[in-house]
Motif scaffolding. Structure first.
Motif, mmCIF file in Angstrom:
data_model
loop_
_atom_site.group_PDB
_atom_site.id
_atom_site.type_symbol
_atom_site.label_atom_id
_atom_site.label_comp_id
_atom_site.label_asym_id
_atom_site.label_seq_id
_atom_site.Cartn_x
_atom_site.Cartn_y
_atom_site.Cartn_z
ATOM 1 N N MET A 184 18.430 -31.366 -130.952
ATOM 2 C CA MET A 184 19.642 -30.871 -131.591
ATOM 3 C C MET A 184 19.641 -31.344 -133.045
ATOM 4 O O MET A 184 19.392 -32.513 -133.326
ATOM 5 C CB MET A 184 20.865 -31.411 -130.843
ATOM 6 N N THR A 185 19.963 -30.446 -133.949
ATOM 7 C CA THR A 185 20.004 -30.799 -135.369
ATOM 8 C C THR A 185 21.223 -31.689 -135.646
ATOM 9 O O THR A 185 22.185 -31.701 -134.866
ATOM 10 C CB THR A 185 20.110 -29.541 -136.248
ATOM 11 N N ASN A 186 21.176 -32.406 -136.756
ATOM 12 C CA ASN A 186 22.323 -33.231 -137.146
ATOM 13 C C ASN A 186 23.568 -32.384 -137.361
ATOM 14 O O ASN A 186 24.674 -32.793 -137.023
ATOM 15 C CB ASN A 186 22.003 -34.027 -138.413
ATOM 16 N N ARG B 160 24.422 -29.498 -135.908
ATOM 17 C CA ARG B 160 24.982 -29.099 -134.611
ATOM 18 C C ARG B 160 25.613 -30.306 -133.905
ATOM 19 O O ARG B 160 26.654 -30.188 -133.261
ATOM 20 C CB ARG B 160 23.890 -28.465 -133.753
ATOM 21 N N TRP B 161 24.958 -31.464 -134.018
ATOM 22 C CA TRP B 161 25.493 -32.686 -133.403
ATOM 23 C C TRP B 161 26.871 -33.013 -133.989
ATOM 24 O O TRP B 161 27.807 -33.320 -133.253
ATOM 25 C CB TRP B 161 24.528 -33.850 -133.625
ATOM 26 N N SER C 157 29.488 -30.678 -132.698
ATOM 27 C CA SER C 157 29.806 -31.042 -131.312
ATOM 28 C C SER C 157 30.632 -32.319 -131.249
ATOM 29 O O SER C 157 31.575 -32.424 -130.458
ATOM 30 C CB SER C 157 28.521 -31.225 -130.500
ATOM 31 N N THR D 235 26.529 -41.044 -132.451
ATOM 32 C CA THR D 235 26.454 -40.216 -133.665
ATOM 33 C C THR D 235 25.810 -40.988 -134.806
ATOM 34 O O THR D 235 24.971 -40.431 -135.536
ATOM 35 C CB THR D 235 27.868 -39.714 -134.051
ATOM 36 N N LYS E 66 22.157 -40.974 -134.102
ATOM 37 C CA LYS E 66 21.593 -39.647 -134.372
ATOM 38 C C LYS E 66 21.407 -39.419 -135.876
ATOM 39 O O LYS E 66 20.367 -38.914 -136.309
ATOM 40 C CB LYS E 66 22.493 -38.564 -133.767
#
Length: 113
Positions: A1-3, A5-6, A9, A106, A109
């Motif tokens: 998952m890209t940053n 998109r993260w 979310s 997060t 990530k």
């Protein structure tokens, strides 16, 4: 998952947590809805900006999320102490702890390449 998109979310997650906190106690938890909406919305904005190529958004999101880690960490301790003292705040303490864990994830990530 890209940053990006993260972050989007994570923003939705924060909003839903704020909504759950509010719905669990509408009379006393208005700040849960406000903070969940505000920081959830900001996280979505950072994610959208990052998706558009504005790389500064990653660092702003990281700074904001580190601040949230501090706030949620402090509130988790206070909430669990209240539970230990007999206050009926298990749901709130659990929700704040969940938000802390989401914030820590997060940060992790965003720090990965």
């Amino acid at each position: 998952m890209t940053n990006a998109r993260w972050l989007i979310s994570f923003g939705v997650f924060l909003f839903l947590c704020g909504l759950a906190g509010y719905l669990s106690n509408p009379a006393a938890a208005k700040t849960a809805l406000i903070s969940g909406s505000l920081f959830g919305g900001l996280s979505v904005v950072w994610g959208l900006l990052l998706a558009k190529g504005f790389n500064f958004a990653k660092w702003v999101a990281l700074a904001m999320t580190l601040m949230l880690c501090g706030v949620f960490g402090w509130r988790s301790v206070v909430s669990w102490q209240a539970v230990a003292d007999g206050a009926p705040k298990v749901f709130a303490a659990s929700l704040i702890t969940l938000m802390l864990l989401g914030s820590i994830a997060t940060v992790g990530k965003l720090l990965r390449r």
